[in-house]
Write a protein that holds these residues in place. Structure first.
Motif, PDB file in Angstrom:
ATOM      1  N   VAL A   1      -5.861  -5.916   1.777  1.00  0.00           N
ATOM      2  CA  VAL A   1      -5.147  -4.849   1.177  1.00  0.00           C
ATOM      3  C   VAL A   1      -3.610  -5.400   1.117  1.00  0.00           C
ATOM      4  O   VAL A   1      -2.615  -4.962   0.280  1.00  0.00           O
ATOM      5  N   LEU A   2      -3.406  -5.780   2.372  1.00  0.00           N
ATOM      6  CA  LEU A   2      -1.843  -6.080   2.573  1.00  0.00           C
ATOM      7  C   LEU A   2      -1.441  -7.456   1.830  1.00  0.00           C
ATOM      8  O   LEU A   2      -0.174  -7.346   1.290  1.00  0.00           O
ATOM      9  N   ASN A   3      -2.391  -8.163   1.462  1.00  0.00           N
ATOM     10  CA  ASN A   3      -2.045  -9.361   0.665  1.00  0.00           C
ATOM     11  C   ASN A   3      -1.584  -9.067  -0.814  1.00  0.00           C
ATOM     12  O   ASN A   3      -0.625  -9.565  -1.381  1.00  0.00           O
ATOM     13  N   GLU A   4      -2.427  -8.201  -1.570  1.00  0.00           N
ATOM     14  CA  GLU A   4      -2.296  -7.967  -2.805  1.00  0.00           C
ATOM     15  C   GLU A   4      -2.766  -6.477  -3.049  1.00  0.00           C
ATOM     16  O   GLU A   4      -3.396  -5.922  -2.390  1.00  0.00           O
ATOM     17  N   SER A   5      -2.455  -6.180  -4.411  1.00  0.00           N
ATOM     18  CA  SER A   5      -3.057  -4.664  -4.409  1.00  0.00           C
ATOM     19  C   SER A   5      -4.665  -5.003  -5.105  1.00  0.00           C
ATOM     20  O   SER A   5      -4.919  -5.919  -5.834  1.00  0.00           O
TER      21      SER A   5
ATOM     22  N   LEU B   1      -8.155  -5.373   6.519  1.00  0.00           N
ATOM     23  CA  LEU B   1      -6.855  -4.842   6.261  1.00  0.00           C
ATOM     24  C   LEU B   1      -6.254  -5.847   5.405  1.00  0.00           C
ATOM     25  O   LEU B   1      -5.207  -5.707   4.432  1.00  0.00           O
TER      26      LEU B   1
END
Lengths: 640, 449
Positions: A190-194, A187
């Motif tokens: 995804v949360l760090n960057e697109s 996960l």
């Protein structure tokens, strides 16, 4: 560019490493295992294309790794090819290398690498200017000190089965998966960057590497392939402190030839000129005719021979009267007699084909002779020097000119059929070959089977409960057939239950449902009522321990009964014996009478079927009630 | 006037503003001032600019008259009809839409009252038209231009965002995945059907969902038959997006009666409805990969300079700071500072302030970068910087306010010094109070909600 070429120090010269040893025998028996990089692709050895790409990118310092058995052939090939006189080639070879990883370790030990380098396999075809890539890699290294490799991929439009997760901004590889099916993405990525999830990237086997790559391979002996390398680097990102990037070739053409299907595809692309300037009339002496027909020098074509589209005919070849050729590549010095049909096939140099032969979807090795009225079709691969007697019909065979391990079926003194099943020498190689072979027949025959694949994938996405149900059915069927111990079955069902997050009551319900529906439709039709019941009983008795484990209390009995009702609703045979089944389950102490009575009383659902089934059980219920009364009487007697 | 409509517009203005309870305890969220207008002005203006002549506004019934009164005063030319919904029953957006489904005869565009943006609505509509989409959702990319740094009034808290994860096809921007980060723990599973559907999938967690949706009429039909869905974003959208991957979409469900499992019996199958409606879409072969798909959701990702949903304190403050950059409507001098206001101050920065009508600003005051509502009284010797003063606020003498939000009818007594504070409605700050980073509210009132 202000720097002068003459002033360049040795340190700054860009090197390229060509791995000309593939460690597979996908092209056997058409070429010997070690000589895979010399398999003729449109009448040029495969290695030519990779070296040509380097030459046209102005990279002249080349290190070629080849196996020691092919070293001489490689040297003479490079020396004798007119285009390659600019190349300054260092040859290196080793007998101990068994994989791509070994090659890089060998390079590390030889200390041949001085600077960032371009790494490519000898099976690369296409055109790509490498220098801009190297430049952007150097820029990248300034930003990210850990960048060790930029992998080059070609954008495709079909599913490659390989999932790459890239950072949208930098194209850094974050995740890599070669398996089909669903993936579990961490996960935090995804949360760090697109991110982009790409499945349309084809491998090209070209990479820009920093000098850190060979030591990384040397330090990690378990890196055998490029995939191992990618995987290892991603898993141990913190420890190794190395990052990988991707360059996607959008326009232009790069592809690799690693087995017969890709060989077919790339040949097609070359003839259709996607690989320009690597097209026949530029790399060889051909004249181009309308419809992608390439004629070599000094041909002898009969007046009545018919040469169709997408065909190459090598120089000094002869075609007889009434011969038809379509979508094929004919080597140099081939002699093809009268009334021969050749479609979608590849004939290497010096092949002789006598009158009235038919050759379709096959590869004919060097200097083969095929005598009159033979038919060779559907993915036959003939090794070099094979002789086929007249009137032979061959389909899907691989034929070698000598008997290698005395297990091959003899056709004649110069043709032995290699049999995949009988060959038990080494499982690994067998697997590789078999796969290639199947792939080829797939691409050759039609795409219907691959369509089936897709639909089955699409069909296999039901929700968790259905998945759970089908897994239970599988477990039970297998358990019954193989006499698996019930304790193990319980374990299996439990693990499915946890895997799909099914609660106890649902699990009970579906387990009973599964147990009652183990027979397939066809089997059911063949059975009459009595035999159905006996079969069912034998199954229920077999699974008794499983039932005991799950059906323990009143609630689970209720689930069990509602499952029986549910199945009986859809299954006429069960419907007829439903009372017996309930009675039997009562007899073996699975269902308590309390629960049966409770179920019987439950009249709130008013469907006709529910009423019917309860009516049927009336007798049983009466009997149960009587028994209960007796029992309670006797209880009273006991107590008094 | 043309009777034929392509789209009907619905503005959802019944939201309670549960993320900003300090400000919405006594006033509906859609009437909170942004610039010198209530928040709801902006989505309505967006629609009017795009040429809509009719809009339905869903309002909570307890505030219906307030909202109607205030919106009527804004002078829109288009036809506005207000639909009250019960405020005590906690209706979701889907419920509201279901409520008015009888009045919806065409495709529908749904906006939230807290959407403030200057995107060209036609671009979004064109995405919808071009793809023959079943549903289009608008997203803002928030990557750039975060230079507007400020402190949020009230106690310091982490600006923790609920992160949504959006997955769309990089080429066609077809929307294929909608999820919330909180749905997952450590890993996020991606099903093989999703991966097969799209070979170049972009996953983003930094896009801002504008809550603007354009949908086909049949989705409303589906909604009205399926009563279990309460919200659009939470339930309907993820469902529709997920159903795209279902095997039905591959066009297998050709008139075959539903022989599948029993639980499907009473449930309305979402694929039966679109079939009745747009048979024509079966024939569109424009895009090979989605030909034959009955359900097509698209994401419209806009790189707009202003795209805000003012549903949190942070966003509410932010939009108030950057509202002057919004080129939605002509912000002329008259508009910014009401002619009916009485301004006697000598240190008043005209360019950075908004002042509502009937407000009285006394002499010897210094006012900078502030939004001041109507009927306010600002007494002498006060200094106000970076503040939002709602309607009817009274500020007594010798006050210093910096970066504060003062809700309607609050009174700041003499000699107060407030910095980074939020003063809720009708509250009276006692004389001489000094507060920093606080929410000043009558607690019992806050408890009511």
């Amino acid at each position: 560019m202000s720097s002068n070429n003459t002033n360049l120090e040795k340190q700054d010269i860009l090197q390229a490493v060509v791995v000309a040893s593939f460690f597979h025998k996908n092209f056997w028996p058409a070429v010997d295992k070690d000589h895979s990089c010399f398999v003729p692709l449109v009448n040029k050895p495969l290695l030519y294309y990779a070296l040509n790409m380097l030459d046209s990118s102005d990279i002249t310092e080349v290190v070629i790794f080849c196996s020691s058995s092919t070293a001489d052939r490689t040297k003479s090939f490079v020396r004798d090819t007119p285009g390659f006189h600019r190349l300054n080639v260092i040859y290196t070879s080793s007998d101990t290398c068994r994989s791509f990883g070994d090659v890089i370790r060998h390079l590390d030990s030889c200390a041949l690498i001085r600077n960032d380098f371009v790494l490519l396999w000898g099976n690369v075809v296409g055109k790509l200017s490498l220098l801009p890539l190297v430049k952007s890699f150097k820029d990248l290294r300034k930003k990210d000190k850990g960048a060790v490799m930029t992998l080059v991929y070609q954008q495709g439009d079909a599913d490659t089965g390989q999932t790459l997760v890239l950072s949208s901004q930098t194209n850094r590889i974050l995740f890599h998966n070669k398996k089909k099916g669903k993936i579990n993405l961490p996960l935090e990525l995804v949360l760090n960057e697109s991110v982009k999830i790409r499945r349309d990237l084809n491998e090209t086997n070209i990479a820009i590497c920093s000098t850190a790559v060979p030591p990384l391979f040397a330090d990690n002996f378990d890196f055998q392939t490029k995939d191992d390398f990618i995987k290892g680097l991603l898993i141990n990102e913190e420890i190794l402190n190395s990052t990988l990037y991707v360059h996607v070739v959008q326009d232009g053409y790069v592809n690799e030839v690693f087995d017969w299907p890709s060989y077919q595809k790339v040949t097609h692309d070359i003839l259709h000129r996607w690989t320009y300037p690597q097209v026949p009339e530029i790399i060889g002496k051909y004249s181009l005719r309308y419809g992608n027909i390439y004629f070599g020098d000094n041909l002898k074509l009969a007046l009545t021979c018919d040469v169709g589209n997408d065909t190459v005919i090598g120089s000094d070849s002869k075609l007889g009267n009434g011969t038809r050729i379509l979508k094929s590549v004919i080597g140099k010095n081939c002699t093809i007699s009268d009334n021969v049909t050749i479609e979608n096939s590849y004939l290497f140099d010096g092949v002789t084909i006598k009158n009235n032969c038919v050759i379709k979807f096959s590869v004919i090795g060097e200097n083969c002779t095929i005598k009159e009225k033979s038919e060779i079709s559907d993915s036959c691969i003939l090794g070099s020097g094979v002789l086929i007697e007249p009137n032979t019909v061959l389909q899907q065979h691989r034929i070698h000119s000598s008997n290698l391990n005395n297990k091959m079926k003899k056709l004649n003194s110069k043709a032995f059929i290699y049999n995949v099943e009988n060959d038990s020498d080494s499982d690994e190689e067998q697997e590789v070959n078999g796969l290639t072979y199947r792939k080829r027949s797939l691409t050759v025959s039609s795409c219907s089977s691959s369509d089936d694949d897709n639909s089955s994938i699409a069909a296999s996405i039901p929700d968790d409960t259905c998945m759970f149900y089908s897994e239970v059915v599988d477990s039970l069927i297998r358990g019954f057939e193989d006499h698996v111990h019930c304790d193990n079955l319980i374990l299996e069902i439990n693990s499915s239950r946890y895997a799909y997050n099914i609660n106890y009551r649902e699990a009970n319900f579906h387990m009973i449902r599964a147990m009652l529906t183990l027979n397939s439709k066809a089997e059911l039709e063949a059975l009459n009522q009595v035999r159905y019941y006996t079969q069912l009983l034998s199954k229920l008795d077999y699974f008794l321990p499983v039932l005991k484990n799950y059906i323990k209390n009143i609630d689970s009995c209720e689930d069990c009964l509602s499952a029986i009702e549910d199945v009986a609703k859809g299954e006429e045979l069960l419907n007829t014996v439903v009372v017996k089944v309930i009675h039997h389950l009562y007899d073996v102490n699975i269902l308590s009478e309390e629960s049966i009575l409770k179920w019987h009383k439950k009249e709130e659902d008013t469907s006709q079927f529910a009423k019917n089934i309860r009516q049927k059980t009336n007798k049983l219920i009466e009997w149960l009630k009587e028994a209960e009364e007796e029992e309670s009487e006797s209880d009273e007697d006991d107590s008094s | 006037m043309q009777n034929w409509l392509e789209f009907q517009a619905v503005v959802m203005a019944a939201g309670k503003g549960s993320r900003i309870p300090e400000m919405t305890a006594t006033k509906p969220k859609c009437l909170l001032p942004v610039g010198n207008k209530p928040m709801i002005y902006y989505p309505l203006k967006l629609l009017e600019n795009a040429g809509f002549s009719e809009t339905k506004i869903i309002v909570a019934d307890n505030y219906a008259s307030d909202i109607q009164e205030e919106v009527d005063r804004l002078g829109f030319e288009m036809n506005l009809s207000f639909v009250p919904i019960p405020s005590d029953e906690d209706w979701g957006t889907s419920d509201s839409l279901r409520h008015i489904s009888d009045f919806i005869i065409t495709d529908v565009i749904v906006l939230s009252c807290d959407l403030i943006t200057d995107v060209d609505l036609h671009e979004v509509l064109n995405t919808y038209r071009k793809n023959n989409a079943s549903l289009v959702s608008l997203y803002f990319s928030t990557s750039k231009d975060e230079q507007c740094v400020f402190t949020v009034p009230g106690p310091k808290s982490k600006n923790k965002l609920e992160k949504d994860i959006i997955g769309y096809d990089s080429k066609t921007s077809r929307l294929l995945l909608m999820a919330s980060a909180s749905d997952y723990e450590e890993t996020m599973p991606l099903s093989s059907s999703l991966l097969n559907k799209c070979l170049n999938l972009s996953l983003c967690s930094n896009l801002l969902d504008s809550h603007m949706y354009i949908m086909k009429r049949w989705i409303i039909d589906y909604l009205s038959k399926n009563k279990s869905m309460a919200t659009l974003k939470g339930e309907l959208l993820p469902f529709v997006v997920k159903e795209q991957l279902s095997k039905h979409v591959q066009g297998q469900a050709k008139g075959k009666p539903n022989e599948s499992l029993d639980e499907n019996d009473e449930k309305v199958d979402i694929f039966n409805i679109p079939k009745e409606f747009n048979i024509s879409s079966l024939y569109d072969v424009g895009n090979k990969s989605c030909a034959g798909d009955l359900l097509k959701c698209y994401a419209c990702i806009m790189d707009s300079n202003i795209g805000v949903r003012a549903n949190t304190l942070f966003d509410y403050c932010r939009i108030n700071k950057i509202i002057t950059k919004l080129n939605l409507n002509l912000e002329d001098e008259k508009d910014k500072i009401s002619p009916e206001a009485e301004i006697l101050s000598n240190q008043f920065e005209k360019n950075t302030c908004f002042v509502g009508p009937h407000t009285k600003i006394m002499e010897k005051t210094s006012i900078k970068s502030s939004n001041i509502g109507s009927r306010c009284i600002i007494n002498p010797k006060t200094r106000i910087t970076d503040c939002i003063l709602m309607n009817g606020v009274i500020i007594e003498e010798r006050c210093v306010l910096q970066n504060c939000i003062v809700c309607h009818d609050a009174i700041i007594s003499a000699g107060c010094e407030l910095k980074d504070c939020l003063i809720s409605g009708n509250f009276k700050v006692p004389t001489g109070g000094k507060h920093y980073n606080e929410v000043l509210t009558a607690i019992d009132r806050l408890m009511e909600i």
